[in-house]
Write a protein that holds these residues in place. Structure first.
Motif, mmCIF file in Angstrom:
data_model
loop_
_atom_site.group_PDB
_atom_site.id
_atom_site.type_symbol
_atom_site.label_atom_id
_atom_site.label_comp_id
_atom_site.label_asym_id
_atom_site.label_seq_id
_atom_site.Cartn_x
_atom_site.Cartn_y
_atom_site.Cartn_z
ATOM 1 N N LEU A 17 -4.067 36.663 -5.076
ATOM 2 C CA LEU A 17 -4.186 35.314 -4.798
ATOM 3 C C LEU A 17 -3.311 34.330 -5.556
ATOM 4 C CD1 LEU A 17 -4.506 32.491 -3.188
ATOM 5 C CD2 LEU A 17 -6.413 32.244 -4.598
ATOM 6 N N ARG A 65 0.452 33.221 -5.597
ATOM 7 C CA ARG A 65 0.785 31.557 -5.967
ATOM 8 C C ARG A 65 1.477 31.673 -7.148
ATOM 9 N NH1 ARG A 65 -4.863 27.886 -5.761
ATOM 10 N NH2 ARG A 65 -5.324 28.308 -4.141
ATOM 11 N N SER A 113 7.567 37.078 -4.935
ATOM 12 C CA SER A 113 6.196 36.881 -3.600
ATOM 13 C C SER A 113 6.237 37.479 -2.798
ATOM 14 C CB SER A 113 7.334 36.007 -2.399
ATOM 15 O OG SER A 113 6.345 35.584 -1.257
ATOM 16 N N VAL A 153 -11.469 28.609 -6.705
ATOM 17 C CA VAL A 153 -10.561 29.340 -5.241
ATOM 18 C C VAL A 153 -11.912 30.114 -4.372
ATOM 19 C CG1 VAL A 153 -8.201 29.771 -6.853
ATOM 20 C CG2 VAL A 153 -10.453 31.466 -6.860
#
Ligand code: C5P
Length: 230
Positions: free
Chosen positions: A43, A47, A54, A93
């Motif tokens: 995650l 992010r 990415s 989260v």
């Protein structure tokens, strides 16, 4: 002497998380959901917390540069477990890390040796008296090779896909059974074929097939194995 460990490994959606939590509660022991650490690292990468690259839509494993950045992030993983909430760099989260997309990203970064190495000490730190129940893929083989009991929990791909489907529908999500089965088989393949810590039962693991067992029966089976062990 180090606190005893019960290692529960197995494929995606085998029910090991629920079973491990219930066994930990029954014994009054600590619990480690090692998959959550891979999900948190994934995650963070998704992010952009691990740097400018990415993980977003690349189907193939990321290049080496990404591996180093994600491993560095995993090593300093800014996570706080606050009761039943999980905070990553202060943001809640808890639900986000359960999303399928994050699970898939987790399985992609889990093939990276540097990322796995970065998480070893973090996982071992959960071992505290009176004991630890740890669930994952390599608890009995790599992280806690001296575990007092090693269980390899399986179920047929079909049964696991159906369980996942029911869970999603119950939570009000839409779900597609053939798609879930396909994703699950692909994740199984990736987990089993990676070079580092591939998913496989430890030599001294007891294999429990839960295809035809309910959760209660599976928990009983594991507690029974532990009782026999002592
Ligand atoms: O168990 P969970 O589905 O939360 O784990 C997400 C992914 O993290 C798995 O598909 C697997 O690739 C990886 N994982 C791992 N080793 C572990 C736990 C999880 O490689 N001990």
């Amino acid at each position: 002497r180090a606190a005893p460990v019960i290692a529960i490994d197995g494929p995606t959606a085998s029910g090991k998380g629920t079973v491990a939590q219930r066994v930990a509660r029954a014994l009054g022991w600590h619990y480690l959901d090692s998959g959550s650490l891979y999900r948190l690292a994934a995650l963070g990468a998704l992010r952009g917390m691990a740097g400018p690259m990415s993980l977003g839509d690349c189907a193939a494993p990321s290049p080496d540069a990404d591996e180093a950045a994600i491993a560095a992030f995993a090593a300093r993983l800014p996570v706080r477990f606050d009761g039943d909430r999980i905070l990553l760099d202060g943001a809640d989260v808890t639900d986000a890390i359960r999303e399928e997309a994050v699970g898939n990203a987790a399985s992609r970064i889990a093939v990276m040796p540097a990322v796995r190495a970065a998480l070893v000490d973090r996982q071992r730190a959960f071992r505290r008296p009176p004991g630890l129940v740890a669930d994952g893929r390599d608890m009995g083989t790599v992280i806690f090779p001296d575990a007092a009991l090693k269980v390899f929990l399986t179920a047929s791909a079909r049964a696991r896909a159906e369980r996942r489907y029911k869970q999603l529908i119950e939570k009000g999500f839409s779900a597609n059974l053939p798609g879930l089965l396909r994703d699950l088989e692909e994740r199984d393949r990736r987990d089993a074929s990676r070079a580092v810590a591939p998913l496989a039962p430890a030599e001294d693991a007891q294999v429990v097939d839960s295809t035809a067992l309910g959760i209660d029966e599976t928990v009983e089976r594991v507690l029974g194995l532990w009782a026999l062990r002592r």
